[in-house]
Design a protein around this motif. Structure first.
Motif, PDB file in Angstrom:
ATOM      1  N   THR A  55       0.845  -1.195   0.000  1.00 37.87           N
ATOM      2  CA  THR A  55       0.000   0.000   0.000  1.00 37.87           C
ATOM      3  C   THR A  55       0.876   1.240   0.000  1.00 37.87           C
ATOM      4  N   PHE A  56       0.314   2.325  -0.535  1.00 35.57           N
ATOM      5  CA  PHE A  56       1.106   3.554  -0.668  1.00 35.57           C
ATOM      6  C   PHE A  56       0.127   4.691  -0.914  1.00 35.57           C
ATOM      7  N   ALA A  57       0.156   5.704  -0.072  1.00 37.62           N
ATOM      8  CA  ALA A  57      -0.727   6.860  -0.298  1.00 37.62           C
ATOM      9  C   ALA A  57      -0.161   8.101   0.368  1.00 37.62           C
ATOM     10  N   ILE A  58      -0.496   9.221  -0.217  1.00 33.85           N
ATOM     11  CA  ILE A  58      -0.186  10.547   0.329  1.00 33.85           C
ATOM     12  C   ILE A  58      -1.525  11.257   0.546  1.00 33.85           C
ATOM     13  N   HIS A  59      -1.638  11.965   1.651  1.00 32.21           N
ATOM     14  CA  HIS A  59      -2.846  12.724   1.989  1.00 32.21           C
ATOM     15  C   HIS A  59      -3.228  13.629   0.802  1.00 32.21           C
ATOM     16  N   ARG A  90      -0.618  16.129  -1.985  1.00 34.62           N
ATOM     17  CA  ARG A  90      -0.163  15.490  -3.236  1.00 34.62           C
ATOM     18  C   ARG A  90       0.438  16.519  -4.185  1.00 34.62           C
ATOM     19  N   GLY A  91       1.276  16.021  -5.070  1.00 34.17           N
ATOM     20  CA  GLY A  91       1.864  16.886  -6.094  1.00 34.17           C
ATOM     21  C   GLY A  91       2.989  17.771  -5.588  1.00 34.17           C
ATOM     22  N   GLU A  92       3.458  17.486  -4.364  1.00 42.62           N
ATOM     23  CA  GLU A  92       4.531  18.303  -3.766  1.00 42.62           C
ATOM     24  C   GLU A  92       5.858  17.543  -3.718  1.00 42.62           C
ATOM     25  N   GLY A  93       5.860  16.346  -4.273  1.00 42.73           N
ATOM     26  CA  GLY A  93       7.093  15.556  -4.269  1.00 42.73           C
ATOM     27  C   GLY A  93       7.246  14.630  -3.072  1.00 42.73           C
ATOM     28  N   PHE A  94       6.236  14.603  -2.178  1.00 43.77           N
ATOM     29  CA  PHE A  94       6.362  13.762  -0.983  1.00 43.77           C
ATOM     30  C   PHE A  94       6.265  12.270  -1.326  1.00 43.77           C
ATOM     31  N   GLY A  95       5.395  11.952  -2.283  1.00 42.70           N
ATOM     32  CA  GLY A  95       5.256  10.553  -2.684  1.00 42.70           C
ATOM     33  C   GLY A  95       6.567  10.008  -3.227  1.00 42.70           C
ATOM     34  N   LYS A  96       7.222  10.837  -4.029  1.00 43.94           N
ATOM     35  CA  LYS A  96       8.493  10.419  -4.617  1.00 43.94           C
ATOM     36  C   LYS A  96       9.544  10.185  -3.532  1.00 43.94           C
ATOM     37  N   LYS A  97       9.563  11.052  -2.543  1.00 45.81           N
ATOM     38  CA  LYS A  97      10.557  10.894  -1.460  1.00 45.81           C
ATOM     39  C   LYS A  97      10.297   9.610  -0.668  1.00 45.81           C
ATOM     40  N   SER A 131      -6.110   2.839 -14.595  1.00 49.24           N
ATOM     41  CA  SER A 131      -6.629   4.223 -14.585  1.00 49.24           C
ATOM     42  C   SER A 131      -5.791   5.158 -13.706  1.00 49.24           C
ATOM     43  N   ASN A 132      -4.858   4.620 -12.945  1.00 49.90           N
ATOM     44  CA  ASN A 132      -4.096   5.452 -11.994  1.00 49.90           C
ATOM     45  C   ASN A 132      -2.808   5.983 -12.639  1.00 49.90           C
ATOM     46  N   ILE A 133      -3.003   6.961 -13.515  1.00 51.79           N
ATOM     47  CA  ILE A 133      -1.885   7.474 -14.310  1.00 51.79           C
ATOM     48  C   ILE A 133      -0.820   8.145 -13.437  1.00 51.79           C
TER      49      ILE A 133
HETATM   50  C1  LIG Z   1       0.209   8.123  -6.146  1.00 49.38           C
HETATM   51  C2  LIG Z   1       0.536   9.117  -5.011  1.00 49.38           C
HETATM   52  C3  LIG Z   1       1.051   8.331  -3.811  1.00 49.38           C
HETATM   53  C4  LIG Z   1       1.621  10.086  -5.504  1.00 49.38           C
HETATM   54  O1  LIG Z   1       1.986  10.921  -4.432  1.00 49.38           O
HETATM   55  P1  LIG Z   1       2.379  12.473  -4.655  1.00 49.38           P
HETATM   56  O2  LIG Z   1       2.981  12.969  -3.403  1.00 49.38           O
HETATM   57  O3  LIG Z   1       1.213  13.201  -5.196  1.00 49.38           O
HETATM   58  O4  LIG Z   1       3.482  12.324  -5.804  1.00 49.38           O
HETATM   59  P2  LIG Z   1       4.670  13.336  -6.097  1.00 49.38           P
HETATM   60  O5  LIG Z   1       4.220  14.744  -5.886  1.00 49.38           O
HETATM   61  O6  LIG Z   1       5.878  12.887  -5.360  1.00 49.38           O
HETATM   62  O7  LIG Z   1       4.868  13.109  -7.648  1.00 49.38           O
HETATM   63  C5  LIG Z   1       5.642  12.031  -8.076  1.00 49.38           C
HETATM   64  C6  LIG Z   1       5.381  11.730  -9.518  1.00 49.38           C
HETATM   65  O8  LIG Z   1       4.036  11.273  -9.683  1.00 49.38           O
HETATM   66  C7  LIG Z   1       3.577  11.719 -10.952  1.00 49.38           C
HETATM   67  N1  LIG Z   1       2.499  12.663 -10.708  1.00 49.38           N
HETATM   68  C8  LIG Z   1       2.187  13.335  -9.581  1.00 49.38           C
HETATM   69  N2  LIG Z   1       1.084  14.105  -9.767  1.00 49.38           N
HETATM   70  C9  LIG Z   1       0.690  13.901 -11.042  1.00 49.38           C
HETATM   71  C10 LIG Z   1      -0.382  14.384 -11.834  1.00 49.38           C
HETATM   72  N3  LIG Z   1      -1.302  15.244 -11.352  1.00 49.38           N
HETATM   73  N4  LIG Z   1      -0.500  13.906 -13.096  1.00 49.38           N
HETATM   74  C11 LIG Z   1       0.389  13.036 -13.613  1.00 49.38           C
HETATM   75  N5  LIG Z   1       1.457  12.541 -12.899  1.00 49.38           N
HETATM   76  C12 LIG Z   1       1.600  12.968 -11.653  1.00 49.38           C
HETATM   77  C13 LIG Z   1       4.730  12.419 -11.629  1.00 49.38           C
HETATM   78  O9  LIG Z   1       5.494  11.449 -12.330  1.00 49.38           O
HETATM   79  C14 LIG Z   1       5.511  12.918 -10.447  1.00 49.38           C
HETATM   80  O10 LIG Z   1       6.850  13.131 -10.729  1.00 49.38           O
HETATM   81  P3  LIG Z   1       7.339  14.560 -11.314  1.00 49.38           P
HETATM   82  O11 LIG Z   1       6.797  15.599 -10.371  1.00 49.38           O
HETATM   83  O12 LIG Z   1       8.838  14.441 -11.282  1.00 49.38           O
HETATM   84  O13 LIG Z   1       6.749  14.655 -12.677  1.00 49.38           O
HETATM   85  C15 LIG Z   1      -0.731   9.949  -4.623  1.00 49.38           C
HETATM   86  O14 LIG Z   1      -1.266  10.524  -5.782  1.00 49.38           O
HETATM   87  C16 LIG Z   1      -1.813   9.152  -3.925  1.00 49.38           C
HETATM   88  O15 LIG Z   1      -1.796   8.970  -2.706  1.00 49.38           O
HETATM   89  N6  LIG Z   1      -2.808   8.660  -4.703  1.00 49.38           N
HETATM   90  C17 LIG Z   1      -3.936   7.911  -4.114  1.00 49.38           C
HETATM   91  C18 LIG Z   1      -3.496   6.543  -3.643  1.00 49.38           C
HETATM   92  C19 LIG Z   1      -2.806   5.778  -4.745  1.00 49.38           C
HETATM   93  O16 LIG Z   1      -3.192   5.823  -5.898  1.00 49.38           O
HETATM   94  N7  LIG Z   1      -1.755   5.021  -4.365  1.00 49.38           N
HETATM   95  C20 LIG Z   1      -0.995   4.200  -5.284  1.00 49.38           C
HETATM   96  C21 LIG Z   1      -1.675   2.903  -5.434  1.00 49.38           C
HETATM   97  S1  LIG Z   1      -0.841   1.867  -6.646  1.00 49.38           S
END
Ligand SMILES: CC(C)(COP(=O)(O)OP(=O)(O)OC[C@H]1O[C@@H](n2cnc3c(N)ncnc32)[C@H](O)[C@@H]1OP(=O)(O)O)[C@@H](O)C(=O)NCCC(=O)NCCS
Length: 160
Positions: free
Chosen positions: A85-89, A93-100, A124-126
């Motif tokens: 499992t993996f999720a960011i609040h 989101r979109g702040e680079g925390f997921g990547k870290k 569907s989870n692009i």
């Molecule tokens: C998937 C998830 C964990 C990403 O976390 P996040 O903190 O938003 O991601 P980041 O800001 O670190 O972005 C990392 C990369 O994700 C992709 N990304 C993030 N937001 C995006 C958007 N709106 N559209 C397309 N790609 C996106 C990009 O590749 C981005 O890298 P980049 O900024 O260098 O282009 C988050 O969206 C989430 O919790 N989603 C709901 C739960 C989920 O889907 N979990 C994964 C199950 S498989």
């Protein structure tokens, strides 16, 4: 980037206000709130709790400015890691925390001797797929109707 322990949490990794720690049962109320706003079929509190005592499992929580903003779980079996499992609040989101957090987990798996990491993701989870591709994950298969709502799962894998 620094590695040291904080006052309250035994932080594993810190970068400014962003920190990573082991997930503990007392984190679960905040984790559950993120879980319920992130997934159509959220895990239950008792499932998280049982995972925290699973010897093969490792769960991390990410903090920003002292608040839990995300989490990631994995299983390690015979040198292979599977992300469970993996999720960011949503508000963070979109702040680079997921990547870290994801990058930390990959380094952790590597440091434990794992040679490959796999996961399932919805077609569907692009956003998530983009993140996984950026770490070198490749789609290696499809699990038909894997999710409870009938959507397939793509299996993605990275070999170190
Ligand atoms: C998937 C998830 C964990 C990403 O976390 P996040 O903190 O938003 O991601 P980041 O800001 O670190 O972005 C990392 C990369 O994700 C992709 N990304 C993030 N937001 C995006 C958007 N709106 N559209 C397309 N790609 C996106 C990009 O590749 C981005 O890298 P980049 O900024 O260098 O282009 C988050 O969206 C989430 O919790 N989603 C709901 C739960 C989920 O889907 N979990 C994964 C199950 S498989």
């Amino acid at each position: 980037m620094a590695q040291r322990s904080g006052d309250r949490e035994p932080y594993l990794w810190e970068e400014g206000d962003f920190k990573i720690s082991w997930m503990r049962p007392y984190h679960l109320p905040q984790v559950m709130a993120i879980e319920q706003s992130s997934f159509p079929q959220p895990w239950s509190y008792s499932l998280f709790l049982s995972e925290l005592s699973n010897q093969a499992a490792t769960y991390f929580v990410a903090f920003f400015q002292g608040k839990i903003i995300g989490y990631l779980g994995l299983w390690m079996v015979w040198g292979e890691t599977h992300i469970t499992t993996f999720a960011i609040h949503p508000a963070y989101r979109g702040e680079g925390f997921g990547k870290k957090l994801f990058g930390y987990a990959l380094n952790y798996a590597k440091s434990q001797g794992c040679s490959e990491v796999s996961l399932e993701v919805r077609p569907s989870n692009i956003k998530a797929q983009n993140l996984y591709h950026s770490f070198g994950f490749k789609k290696i298969g499809v699990r038909k109707r894997y999710y409870a709502d009938g959507e397939d799962a793509w299996v993605m894998k990275k070999v170190f």
